[in-house]
Write an enzyme that holds these catalytic residues in place. Structure first.
Site, mmCIF file in Angstrom:
data_model
loop_
_atom_site.group_PDB
_atom_site.id
_atom_site.type_symbol
_atom_site.label_atom_id
_atom_site.label_comp_id
_atom_site.label_asym_id
_atom_site.label_seq_id
_atom_site.Cartn_x
_atom_site.Cartn_y
_atom_site.Cartn_z
ATOM 1 N N ALA A 55 31.389 30.907 49.781
ATOM 2 C CA ALA A 55 31.132 29.707 48.974
ATOM 3 C C ALA A 55 31.696 28.466 49.669
ATOM 4 C CB ALA A 55 31.740 29.868 47.584
ATOM 5 N N LYS A 64 25.159 39.028 51.242
ATOM 6 C CA LYS A 64 24.672 37.704 51.637
ATOM 7 C C LYS A 64 24.493 37.538 53.153
ATOM 8 C CE LYS A 64 26.002 34.756 47.784
ATOM 9 N NZ LYS A 64 26.768 33.576 47.357
ATOM 10 N N ASP A 67 23.020 27.974 47.209
ATOM 11 C CA ASP A 67 24.380 27.600 46.788
ATOM 12 C C ASP A 67 24.663 26.165 47.226
ATOM 13 O OD1 ASP A 67 25.089 29.938 45.514
ATOM 14 O OD2 ASP A 67 25.960 30.862 47.292
ATOM 15 N N THR A 104 44.639 32.668 53.952
ATOM 16 C CA THR A 104 44.685 33.295 55.278
ATOM 17 C C THR A 104 44.220 32.251 56.288
ATOM 18 O OG1 THR A 104 44.089 35.368 54.209
ATOM 19 C CG2 THR A 104 43.896 35.303 56.621
HETATM 20 P P1 NAP Z 1 34.818 35.275 49.276
HETATM 21 O O1 NAP Z 1 33.897 35.120 50.435
HETATM 22 O O2 NAP Z 1 35.385 36.607 48.957
HETATM 23 O O3 NAP Z 1 36.047 34.230 49.505
HETATM 24 C C1 NAP Z 1 37.113 34.171 48.587
HETATM 25 C C2 NAP Z 1 38.108 33.111 49.051
HETATM 26 O O4 NAP Z 1 39.107 32.975 48.037
HETATM 27 C C3 NAP Z 1 38.817 33.450 50.353
HETATM 28 O O5 NAP Z 1 39.005 32.280 51.081
HETATM 29 C C4 NAP Z 1 40.148 34.021 49.845
HETATM 30 O O6 NAP Z 1 41.220 33.817 50.735
HETATM 31 C C5 NAP Z 1 40.389 33.170 48.624
HETATM 32 N N1 NAP Z 1 41.266 33.880 47.684
HETATM 33 C C6 NAP Z 1 41.015 35.044 47.051
HETATM 34 N N2 NAP Z 1 42.053 35.395 46.270
HETATM 35 C C7 NAP Z 1 42.997 34.413 46.444
HETATM 36 C C8 NAP Z 1 44.302 34.212 45.929
HETATM 37 N N3 NAP Z 1 44.863 35.079 45.071
HETATM 38 N N4 NAP Z 1 44.981 33.113 46.316
HETATM 39 C C9 NAP Z 1 44.442 32.233 47.189
HETATM 40 N N5 NAP Z 1 43.209 32.383 47.727
HETATM 41 C C10 NAP Z 1 42.499 33.464 47.352
HETATM 42 O O7 NAP Z 1 34.122 34.785 47.929
HETATM 43 P P2 NAP Z 1 33.035 33.617 47.767
HETATM 44 O O8 NAP Z 1 31.678 34.192 47.844
HETATM 45 O O9 NAP Z 1 33.393 32.488 48.640
HETATM 46 O O10 NAP Z 1 33.252 33.232 46.208
HETATM 47 C C11 NAP Z 1 34.460 32.629 45.814
HETATM 48 C C12 NAP Z 1 34.430 32.303 44.325
HETATM 49 O O11 NAP Z 1 33.373 31.404 44.044
HETATM 50 C C13 NAP Z 1 34.175 33.501 43.406
HETATM 51 O O12 NAP Z 1 35.043 33.392 42.308
HETATM 52 C C14 NAP Z 1 32.745 33.355 42.987
HETATM 53 O O13 NAP Z 1 32.502 33.924 41.703
HETATM 54 C C15 NAP Z 1 32.600 31.854 42.948
HETATM 55 N N6 NAP Z 1 31.218 31.405 43.159
HETATM 56 C C16 NAP Z 1 30.661 30.609 42.212
HETATM 57 C C17 NAP Z 1 29.363 30.164 42.387
HETATM 58 C C18 NAP Z 1 28.729 29.294 41.343
HETATM 59 O O14 NAP Z 1 27.486 29.224 41.306
HETATM 60 N N7 NAP Z 1 29.487 28.596 40.496
HETATM 61 C C19 NAP Z 1 28.630 30.518 43.536
HETATM 62 C C20 NAP Z 1 29.252 31.315 44.511
HETATM 63 C C21 NAP Z 1 30.547 31.753 44.299
HETATM 64 P P3 NAP Z 1 41.617 34.890 51.874
HETATM 65 O O15 NAP Z 1 40.758 34.552 53.055
HETATM 66 O O16 NAP Z 1 43.064 34.649 52.095
HETATM 67 O O17 NAP Z 1 41.325 36.248 51.300
#
Ligand code: NAP
Length: 267
Positions: free
Chosen positions: A128, A66, A102, A150
């Site tokens: 996201a 992305k 998004d 974090t």
């Molecule tokens: P990302 O950039 O990898 O960010 C993930 C976030 O979740 C980070 O802030 C991370 O914290 C936190 N996290 C991960 N594991 C955790 C845990 N065990 N406990 C607490 N916090 C945790 O991912 P993203 O692109 O933002 O996507 C995040 C989620 O949204 C995914 O599940 C994705 O499938 C979903 N999503 C859905 C849509 C939709 O259309 N519905 C669209 C986009 C994304 P740290 O910084 O501490 O690692």
């Protein structure tokens, strides 16, 4: 000639995007096909050259491309620049553009609410979460707060958007009008039994989980039992996809019909 569209990501795993877009092409009689292209980061540069040479009409972009894909584009929309990430690539008059739908996906179900709360707590600080903050800003939600496991990552978000940061451990001390989960906590697999919110829910709050598999996460079940209004992540997925569809084809795929297709696919 059949127009070509697709999604790039790595690892791509199962994605509902082909189901959504191919059903739209079929329903609206558009001669086009949408495919999944698993693409390792090392292959991105060559892929983007082929995208131009083969005149692929449009792309969805997911993790981990992305941000890195941005350097292969000619132009980016204001939204994509604000988020700092692109999830959609499209052509306009021979120019390759990047957009972030998004944001559309995130805000569309909130627009349907009779009254929007004045504050929102964003849980998570990844890609996201950035789209969420841009969307909440567009909706003019007065106070936006971010909490992330974090803290340093939340602080980057706080700095970029001038919003308040609270410690992950202190998130339950807040009483936001909207609790918005952008972490994968609650997702099917190892995380399905987890929730990003273990405290009481503020009275009358709206709880929005962008995780969509399962449709009803632990967070949403508990919020609903506590009397909150809940929004499922499939709504965000649906509307980010419909915004892509409009950008690519200039046509509107009915949300009700598209939702039905997605729910059937999710079983
Ligand atoms: P990302 O950039 O990898 O960010 C993930 C976030 O979740 C980070 O802030 C991370 O914290 C936190 N996290 C991960 N594991 C955790 C845990 N065990 N406990 C607490 N916090 C945790 O991912 P993203 O692109 O933002 O996507 C995040 C989620 O949204 C995914 O599940 C994705 O499938 C979903 N999503 C859905 C849509 C939709 O259309 N519905 C669209 C986009 C994304 P740290 O910084 O501490 O690692």
């Amino acid at each position: 000639m059949t127009q070509k569209y697709g999604i790039i990501g790595w690892p791509l795993g199962h994605t509902l995007s082909p189901t959504l877009h191919n059903s739209g092409f079929k329903r609206l009689g558009i001669d086009a096909e949408y495919v999944a292209w698993p693409l390792e980061p090392v292959g991105l540069s060559d892929f983007m050259q082929r995208f131009r040479d083969d005149k692929v009409q449009g792309l969805s972009v997911t993790i981990p491309h992305k941000r890195t894909v941005m350097r292969f584009l000619d132009e980016m929309t204001f939204r994509a620049k604000s988020v700092g990430a692109v999830n959609t690539i499209f052509w306009r008059e021979g120019v390759v553009w990047g957009e972030n739908t998004d944001v559309d996906g995130l805000i569309e179900p909130l627009r349907l609410l009779k009254k929007l709360p004045e504050s929102a707590l964003v849980l998570g600080a990844g890609g996201a979460a950035r789209a969420a903050v841009v969307g909440l800003r567009e909706l003019e939600v007065g106070e936006i707060i971010v909490a992330n496991r974090t803290r340093s990552k939340a602080e980057i978000l706080g700095h970029d958007f001038n919003i308040r940061v609270v410690d992950w451990e202190k998130r339950h001390e807040l009483s936001p009008g909207i609790i918005l989960n952008t972490t994968p906590l609650g997702m099917s697999g190892d995380m399905v039994g987890l929730t990003p919110w273990e405290g009481d829910f503020p009275t009358g709050s709206i709880v929005y989980d962008i995780v969509y598999n399962p449709l009803r996460t632990r967070l949403l079940n508990e919020a609903e039992q506590a009397g909150c209004t809940v929004i499922e992540g499939i709504e965000m997925f649906l509307h980010q996809g419909l915004a892509q569809f409009r950008l690519w084809t200039g046509r509107k795929y009915d949300a009700g019909k598209a939702r039905k297709v997605l729910l059937e696919a999710l079983g």
